[in-house]
Motif scaffolding. Structure first.
Motif, PDB file in Angstrom:
ATOM      1  N   ASN A   1     -66.926  39.703  55.102  1.00  0.00           N
ATOM      2  CA  ASN A   1     -65.636  39.554  55.792  1.00  0.00           C
ATOM      3  C   ASN A   1     -65.361  38.100  56.135  1.00  0.00           C
ATOM      4  OD1 ASN A   1     -64.765  42.294  56.005  1.00  0.00           O
ATOM      5  ND2 ASN A   1     -66.416  42.601  57.493  1.00  0.00           N
TER       6      ASN A   1
ATOM      7  N   ASP B   1     -63.189  46.943  52.748  1.00  0.00           N
ATOM      8  CA  ASP B   1     -62.859  47.626  54.002  1.00  0.00           C
ATOM      9  C   ASP B   1     -63.357  49.068  54.014  1.00  0.00           C
ATOM     10  OD1 ASP B   1     -61.839  48.326  56.420  1.00  0.00           O
ATOM     11  OD2 ASP B   1     -59.719  48.247  55.833  1.00  0.00           O
ATOM     12  N   ARG B   2     -64.257  49.341  54.904  1.00  0.00           N
ATOM     13  CA  ARG B   2     -64.654  50.708  55.258  1.00  0.00           C
ATOM     14  C   ARG B   2     -65.448  50.613  56.561  1.00  0.00           C
ATOM     15  NH1 ARG B   2     -66.980  55.414  51.396  1.00  0.00           N
ATOM     16  NH2 ARG B   2     -64.903  56.275  51.745  1.00  0.00           N
TER      17      ARG B   2
ATOM     18  N   LYS C   1     -56.440  41.790  56.391  1.00  0.00           N
ATOM     19  CA  LYS C   1     -57.544  42.629  56.881  1.00  0.00           C
ATOM     20  C   LYS C   1     -58.342  41.909  57.975  1.00  0.00           C
ATOM     21  CE  LYS C   1     -61.713  44.688  56.735  1.00  0.00           C
ATOM     22  NZ  LYS C   1     -63.103  44.265  56.736  1.00  0.00           N
TER      23      LYS C   1
ATOM     24  N   ASN D   1     -60.350  43.143  61.619  1.00  0.00           N
ATOM     25  CA  ASN D   1     -61.522  42.535  62.246  1.00  0.00           C
ATOM     26  C   ASN D   1     -61.155  41.804  63.543  1.00  0.00           C
ATOM     27  OD1 ASN D   1     -62.252  42.213  58.936  1.00  0.00           O
ATOM     28  ND2 ASN D   1     -63.742  43.203  60.224  1.00  0.00           N
TER      29      ASN D   1
ATOM     30  N   HIS E   1     -60.840  44.472  66.077  1.00  0.00           N
ATOM     31  CA  HIS E   1     -62.166  45.057  66.301  1.00  0.00           C
ATOM     32  C   HIS E   1     -62.936  44.188  67.292  1.00  0.00           C
ATOM     33  CE1 HIS E   1     -64.291  47.966  63.273  1.00  0.00           C
ATOM     34  NE2 HIS E   1     -63.653  48.596  64.235  1.00  0.00           N
TER      35      HIS E   1
ATOM     36  N   HIS F   1     -68.741  53.918  66.596  1.00  0.00           N
ATOM     37  CA  HIS F   1     -68.964  52.502  66.287  1.00  0.00           C
ATOM     38  C   HIS F   1     -69.084  51.749  67.597  1.00  0.00           C
ATOM     39  CE1 HIS F   1     -67.804  49.253  63.086  1.00  0.00           C
ATOM     40  NE2 HIS F   1     -69.049  49.173  63.485  1.00  0.00           N
TER      41      HIS F   1
ATOM     42  N   ILE G   1     -70.295  45.568  67.138  1.00  0.00           N
ATOM     43  CA  ILE G   1     -69.249  44.682  66.602  1.00  0.00           C
ATOM     44  C   ILE G   1     -69.269  43.331  67.329  1.00  0.00           C
ATOM     45  CG2 ILE G   1     -66.741  44.453  66.258  1.00  0.00           C
ATOM     46  CD1 ILE G   1     -66.746  47.588  66.145  1.00  0.00           C
TER      47      ILE G   1
ATOM     48  N   LYS H   1     -67.899  34.904  63.695  1.00  0.00           N
ATOM     49  CA  LYS H   1     -66.747  35.742  63.363  1.00  0.00           C
ATOM     50  C   LYS H   1     -65.429  35.215  63.931  1.00  0.00           C
ATOM     51  CE  LYS H   1     -69.390  40.118  63.222  1.00  0.00           C
ATOM     52  NZ  LYS H   1     -69.758  41.337  63.963  1.00  0.00           N
TER      53      LYS H   1
ATOM     54  N   ARG I   1     -61.352  35.476  62.399  1.00  0.00           N
ATOM     55  CA  ARG I   1     -60.723  36.688  62.921  1.00  0.00           C
ATOM     56  C   ARG I   1     -59.618  36.381  63.922  1.00  0.00           C
ATOM     57  NH1 ARG I   1     -65.264  41.383  63.549  1.00  0.00           N
ATOM     58  NH2 ARG I   1     -66.131  41.129  61.468  1.00  0.00           N
TER      59      ARG I   1
HETATM   60  C1  CS2 Z   1     -66.674  45.013  62.130  1.00  0.00           C
HETATM   61  C2  CS2 Z   1     -66.680  45.209  60.621  1.00  0.00           C
HETATM   62  O1  CS2 Z   1     -68.935  44.799  62.755  1.00  0.00           O
HETATM   63  C3  CS2 Z   1     -67.856  44.216  62.631  1.00  0.00           C
HETATM   64  O2  CS2 Z   1     -67.737  43.035  62.930  1.00  0.00           O
HETATM   65  O3  CS2 Z   1     -65.471  44.419  62.497  1.00  0.00           O
HETATM   66  O4  CS2 Z   1     -67.925  45.508  60.140  1.00  0.00           O
HETATM   67  C4  CS2 Z   1     -65.677  46.286  60.187  1.00  0.00           C
HETATM   68  O5  CS2 Z   1     -66.075  47.563  60.604  1.00  0.00           O
HETATM   69  C5  CS2 Z   1     -65.475  46.279  58.693  1.00  0.00           C
HETATM   70  O6  CS2 Z   1     -65.081  45.010  58.268  1.00  0.00           O
HETATM   71  C6  CS2 Z   1     -64.446  47.332  58.269  1.00  0.00           C
HETATM   72  O7  CS2 Z   1     -64.131  47.161  56.945  1.00  0.00           O
END
Ligand code: CS2
Length: 477
Positions: A176, A215-216, A280, A285, A288, A354, A359, A366, A370
């Motif tokens: 990512n 992406d998943r 994405k 992200n 997230h 999750h 995360i 990150k 992001r």
């Molecule tokens: C998440 C990603 O752990 C993280 O930082 O944001 O792993 C996220 O689940 C994936 O990019 C989804 O495709």
């Protein structure tokens, strides 16, 4: 005594064509399934030799099962199970670096793919430059034939392929990162240059590094997942992986040689991945990470718990509508409003546990791609970004290592010690924020020295200390 039998391979293994670095949960739920699907439709010798660059866990889990594992599709209304057989071997690089290089050099290997996470690139996140002083890179410069880092393995294997007169393999980054192919190329060429400028030129001219958007949502496998699988299916599979139904793979179509028919499994081959990747990274992200830091501080364990709190659901919708989408170009074939509405539904999936803590890991690696790019663009355009500045303050509060009830936070980050030292270096919010903003591997100078950013993050940090994350989130939404 454990009477539940272990999963074993029942099918014959395909011949290998791919070496993959980073055999974690995401790779299994994503690359391994797409490749199994492609072979099911179109055949081909696309077995995957998976390589762990660090610990033997994946080998110990997958090895006794002949590489086969169970993918558990966590639909909101229940789980579906499927055995995936595209992994044919698992190597542990620190045990046998030579075997890993041999597999990469084999003429039958056409693709080396990567899910090594942001920190695996050994780069400075704020600039994308290879960190020559990174301990693994230092090691690899002295021991090129027994490397430790992903760039070290790639450079050594490419050097040997060149010497043997083999065609190069394609390097397929699936992490990512913005323009992940370009980043991988830059890092590999920079390391090769330190060894041999001619090798660096040969790589630059001959090795494709297609960019991808992957992406998943795939949380780390838990003991509860393994027990539930044993209960439901009657066998033991510690390598199982639970994932959401959604998947999307956009790939730049620049391969050196043959490749699996991933398009038969729904992958999109396009000329330019950049707009998809930016969408994405910023929409998914970015939020997230926002929900991870502010959700964790607000006492929420998972993403679905966090967005079940109406204040947080409103907050994330506010971020998309007011602060993120104005800084995202709509890629061809996408509708950004529909994309973000679907994201909220994906976050709400109660079957996906999750953890916000998971995360929150590696935030220093990150944040730039992001959140910080979006913030810089908003500030330059004179747009409000107080919600995103609250997220940056939330990250700063989180890496300080103490939560809102005074309990220790287990901060996992390659820069954890430096972050903690910076945070502890000043008694007040403004001092802590200034010390963290001074970390140039995270914040570029221009953003760090923008007065409205400094003031906005300090004010948000003070509010977080005074009122807590939940109240601050509610105030923005
Ligand atoms: C998440 C990603 O752990 C993280 O930082 O944001 O792993 C996220 O689940 C994936 O990019 C989804 O495709």
């Amino acid at each position: 005594m454990n009477t539940v039998p272990r999963l074993t391979r029942q099918t014959s293994a395909p011949k290998p064509g791919i070496v993959h670095l980073g055999p974690g949960a995401f790779f299994r739920a994503f690359n391994a399934i797409y490749t199994a699907d492609a072979m099911a439709v179109d055949g081909g010798d696309w077995g995957i030799i998976a390589v762990s660059l660090r610990c033997p866990t994946a080998r110990d889990q997958l090895g006794p099962q002949g590489g086969v594992f169970t993918a558990i599709n966590m639909a909101p209304d229940g789980a579906q199970y499927r055995q995936i057989d595209s992994i044919v071997d698992v190597l542990v690089a620190p045990e046998k670096p030579g075997a890993v290089i041999d597999a990469m050099v084999a003429a039958t290997t056409h693709i080396v793919s990567l899910t090594i996470t942001e920190k695996g690139y050994c780069h400075a996140p704020s600039t994308g430059a290879l960190q020559l002083d990174h301990p693994d890179i230092q090691h690899d410069l002295v021991n090129p034939s027994a490397p430790k880092s992903a760039p070290g393995f790639l450079v050594e294997a490419l050097a040997r392929r060149r010497a043997a007169g083999h065609a190069p393999f394609t390097v397929l980054s699936c992490d990512n990162l913005p323009d992940n192919g370009h980043l991988a190329r830059k890092i590999v060429i920079a390391l090769a240059k330190e060894r041999d400028p001619e090798l660096a030129d040969w790589i630059a001219q001959n090795v494709p590094f297609p960019a991808t958007m992957v992406d998943r949502i795939t949380p780390a496998t838990t003991d509860a997942d393994i027990s539930a699988l044993a209960e439901a299916q009657g066998y033991q599979d510690p390598a199982c992986v639970a994932h959401e139904p959604f998947r999307q793979w956009v790939i730049e179509d620049t391969f050196a040689g043959p490749r699996p028919a991933w398009q038969a499994a729904g992958a999109q081959f396009v000329g330019d991945v950049a707009a998809h990747e930016a969408m994405k990274l910023r929409c998914l992200n970015g939020t997230h990470s926002a929900l991870a830091y502010l959700g964790y501080l607000g006492g929420h364990e998972t993403i679905s718990d966090t967005v079940a709190d109406p204040d947080y659901a409103r907050f994330v919708q506010h971020l998309w509508a007011e602060e993120i989408l104005p800084a995202v170009v709509q890629p061809e074939g996408e509708d950004l409003a529909a994309y973000t509405a679907a994201l909220l539904e994906r976050y709400r999936n109660p079957s996906i546990r999750h953890r916000t803590w998971q995360i929150a890991m590696d935030g220093s690696q990150k944040l730039p791609q992001r959140l910080l790019g979006t913030i810089s663009e908003n500030l330059a355009a004179g747009r409000d970004c107080s919600g995103l500045m609250l997220v940056v303050a939330g990250w700063m509060r989180y890496v300080g290592g103490v939560d809102e009830v005074g309990a220790a936070i287990d901060v996992r980050d390659p820069l954890a010690d430096r972050l903690r030292t910076a945070s502890d270096s000043a008694p007040d919010a403004a001092g802590k924020v200034a010390a963290l903003l001074a970390m140039r591997d995270v914040f570029d100078q221009e953003l760090a020295e923008t007065p409205s950013f400094q003031a906005g993050v300090s004010a948000a940090y003070t509010s977080l200390m005074d009122h807590g994350a939940k109240v601050c989130v509610a105030a923005i939404a």
